[in-house]
Design a protein around this motif. Sequence first.
Motif, PDB file in Angstrom:
ATOM      1  N   VAL A 189      -0.812  14.689  -5.725  1.00 28.27           N
ATOM      2  CA  VAL A 189       0.613  14.327  -5.728  1.00 28.27           C
ATOM      3  C   VAL A 189       0.967  13.640  -4.422  1.00 28.27           C
ATOM      4  CG1 VAL A 189       2.961  15.263  -5.720  1.00 28.27           C
ATOM      5  CG2 VAL A 189       1.285  16.139  -7.347  1.00 28.27           C
ATOM      6  N   LEU A 190       0.484  14.184  -3.310  1.00 34.32           N
ATOM      7  CA  LEU A 190       0.744  13.576  -2.002  1.00 34.32           C
ATOM      8  C   LEU A 190       0.092  12.206  -1.892  1.00 34.32           C
ATOM      9  CD1 LEU A 190       0.212  16.693   0.277  1.00 34.32           C
ATOM     10  CD2 LEU A 190       2.356  15.774  -0.567  1.00 34.32           C
ATOM     11  N   VAL A 191      -1.133  12.084  -2.378  1.00 28.42           N
ATOM     12  CA  VAL A 191      -1.837  10.798  -2.318  1.00 28.42           C
ATOM     13  C   VAL A 191      -1.107   9.766  -3.164  1.00 28.42           C
ATOM     14  CG1 VAL A 191      -3.964   9.614  -2.976  1.00 28.42           C
ATOM     15  CG2 VAL A 191      -4.075  11.785  -1.760  1.00 28.42           C
ATOM     16  N   TYR A 192      -0.652  10.151  -4.355  1.00 27.38           N
ATOM     17  CA  TYR A 192       0.072   9.225  -5.214  1.00 27.38           C
ATOM     18  C   TYR A 192       1.319   8.688  -4.507  1.00 27.38           C
ATOM     19  CZ  TYR A 192       3.264   7.568  -8.773  1.00 27.38           C
ATOM     20  OH  TYR A 192       4.158   6.815  -9.474  1.00 27.38           O
ATOM     21  N   TYR A 193       2.065   9.580  -3.902  1.00 30.78           N
ATOM     22  CA  TYR A 193       3.281   9.154  -3.217  1.00 30.78           C
ATOM     23  C   TYR A 193       2.944   8.260  -2.032  1.00 30.78           C
ATOM     24  CZ  TYR A 193       7.699   9.100  -0.816  1.00 30.78           C
ATOM     25  OH  TYR A 193       8.837   8.673  -0.199  1.00 30.78           O
ATOM     26  N   ALA A 194       1.915   8.585  -1.282  1.00 33.02           N
ATOM     27  CA  ALA A 194       1.526   7.769  -0.125  1.00 33.02           C
ATOM     28  C   ALA A 194       1.104   6.372  -0.563  1.00 33.02           C
ATOM     29  CB  ALA A 194       0.397   8.452   0.641  1.00 33.02           C
ATOM     30  N   VAL A 195       0.322   6.277  -1.620  1.00 31.84           N
ATOM     31  CA  VAL A 195      -0.114   4.967  -2.122  1.00 31.84           C
ATOM     32  C   VAL A 195       1.083   4.161  -2.597  1.00 31.84           C
ATOM     33  CG1 VAL A 195      -1.413   3.844  -3.992  1.00 31.84           C
ATOM     34  CG2 VAL A 195      -2.456   5.686  -2.658  1.00 31.84           C
ATOM     35  N   ARG A 196       2.006   4.812  -3.280  1.00 37.15           N
ATOM     36  CA  ARG A 196       3.213   4.122  -3.743  1.00 37.15           C
ATOM     37  C   ARG A 196       4.034   3.581  -2.575  1.00 37.15           C
ATOM     38  NH1 ARG A 196       7.977   7.145  -6.730  1.00 37.15           N
ATOM     39  NH2 ARG A 196       8.993   6.685  -4.779  1.00 37.15           N
ATOM     40  N   GLU A 197       4.173   4.374  -1.517  1.00 33.06           N
ATOM     41  CA  GLU A 197       4.924   3.935  -0.340  1.00 33.06           C
ATOM     42  C   GLU A 197       4.223   2.785   0.378  1.00 33.06           C
ATOM     43  OE1 GLU A 197       8.047   4.851   0.895  1.00 33.06           O
ATOM     44  OE2 GLU A 197       8.118   5.661  -1.135  1.00 33.06           O
ATOM     45  N   VAL A 198       2.910   2.859   0.507  1.00 32.86           N
ATOM     46  CA  VAL A 198       2.156   1.778   1.145  1.00 32.86           C
ATOM     47  C   VAL A 198       2.294   0.501   0.335  1.00 32.86           C
ATOM     48  CG1 VAL A 198      -0.177   0.972   1.688  1.00 32.86           C
ATOM     49  CG2 VAL A 198       0.536   3.261   2.371  1.00 32.86           C
ATOM     50  N   HIS A 199       2.236   0.613  -0.975  1.00 40.35           N
ATOM     51  CA  HIS A 199       2.402  -0.565  -1.835  1.00 40.35           C
ATOM     52  C   HIS A 199       3.786  -1.183  -1.631  1.00 40.35           C
ATOM     53  CE1 HIS A 199       2.986  -2.819  -5.611  1.00 40.35           C
ATOM     54  NE2 HIS A 199       1.686  -3.052  -5.475  1.00 40.35           N
ATOM     55  N   GLU A 200       4.801  -0.335  -1.518  1.00 38.84           N
ATOM     56  CA  GLU A 200       6.159  -0.840  -1.304  1.00 38.84           C
ATOM     57  C   GLU A 200       6.293  -1.520   0.069  1.00 38.84           C
ATOM     58  OE1 GLU A 200      10.649   0.935  -0.845  1.00 38.84           O
ATOM     59  OE2 GLU A 200       9.284   1.902  -2.255  1.00 38.84           O
ATOM     60  N   ILE A 201       5.633  -0.957   1.070  1.00 40.88           N
ATOM     61  CA  ILE A 201       5.702  -1.540   2.419  1.00 40.88           C
ATOM     62  C   ILE A 201       5.040  -2.909   2.441  1.00 40.88           C
ATOM     63  CG2 ILE A 201       4.796  -1.318   4.768  1.00 40.88           C
ATOM     64  CD1 ILE A 201       5.234   1.734   4.424  1.00 40.88           C
ATOM     65  N   PHE A 202       3.846  -3.032   1.866  1.00 38.73           N
ATOM     66  CA  PHE A 202       3.114  -4.285   1.958  1.00 38.73           C
ATOM     67  C   PHE A 202       3.571  -5.347   0.970  1.00 38.73           C
ATOM     68  CE2 PHE A 202      -0.217  -1.624   4.032  1.00 38.73           C
ATOM     69  CZ  PHE A 202      -0.166  -2.273   5.247  1.00 38.73           C
ATOM     70  N   PHE A 203       4.043  -4.939  -0.194  1.00 41.70           N
ATOM     71  CA  PHE A 203       4.410  -5.912  -1.213  1.00 41.70           C
ATOM     72  C   PHE A 203       5.917  -6.004  -1.450  1.00 41.70           C
ATOM     73  CE2 PHE A 203       0.058  -4.554  -2.255  1.00 41.70           C
ATOM     74  CZ  PHE A 203      -0.562  -5.764  -2.031  1.00 41.70           C
ATOM     75  N   GLY A 204       6.699  -5.160  -0.787  1.00 45.48           N
ATOM     76  CA  GLY A 204       8.149  -5.258  -0.824  1.00 45.48           C
ATOM     77  C   GLY A 204       8.795  -4.926  -2.139  1.00 45.48           C
ATOM     78  N   GLU A 205       8.085  -4.207  -3.026  1.00 44.89           N
ATOM     79  CA  GLU A 205       8.680  -3.829  -4.300  1.00 44.89           C
ATOM     80  C   GLU A 205       9.408  -2.518  -4.155  1.00 44.89           C
ATOM     81  OE1 GLU A 205       5.732  -3.882  -7.318  1.00 44.89           O
ATOM     82  OE2 GLU A 205       5.043  -5.862  -6.769  1.00 44.89           O
ATOM     83  N   HIS A 206      10.476  -2.340  -4.932  1.00 42.20           N
ATOM     84  CA  HIS A 206      11.270  -1.116  -4.839  1.00 42.20           C
ATOM     85  C   HIS A 206      11.025  -0.254  -6.012  1.00 42.20           C
ATOM     86  CE1 HIS A 206      13.282  -2.521  -1.269  1.00 42.20           C
ATOM     87  NE2 HIS A 206      13.413  -3.687  -1.876  1.00 42.20           N
TER      88      HIS A 206
END
Length: 76
Positions: free
Chosen positions: A59-76
Amino acid sequence: MFALAAGKAHTGAALDNPVLTTEGRVTLIDGLLASAVLVGLVLNALAGWWRADPLAGYVLVYYAVREVHEIFFGEH
């Protein structure tokens, strides 16, 4: 933690303060992540279900990957 998140979000909305409103959202996410870890540890300790602890980690890894994706690709 959930009461604090609700208080921050409510106060941020009342003051029209986007920073405090966002902080309320972040506190809510922190509470959800902490709850996932706690549930995993409790299931592991009380029920002997050793798989619950790694699942909580996912669960923690999923959230971290989602946040990193949002940071690098700017999707909300």
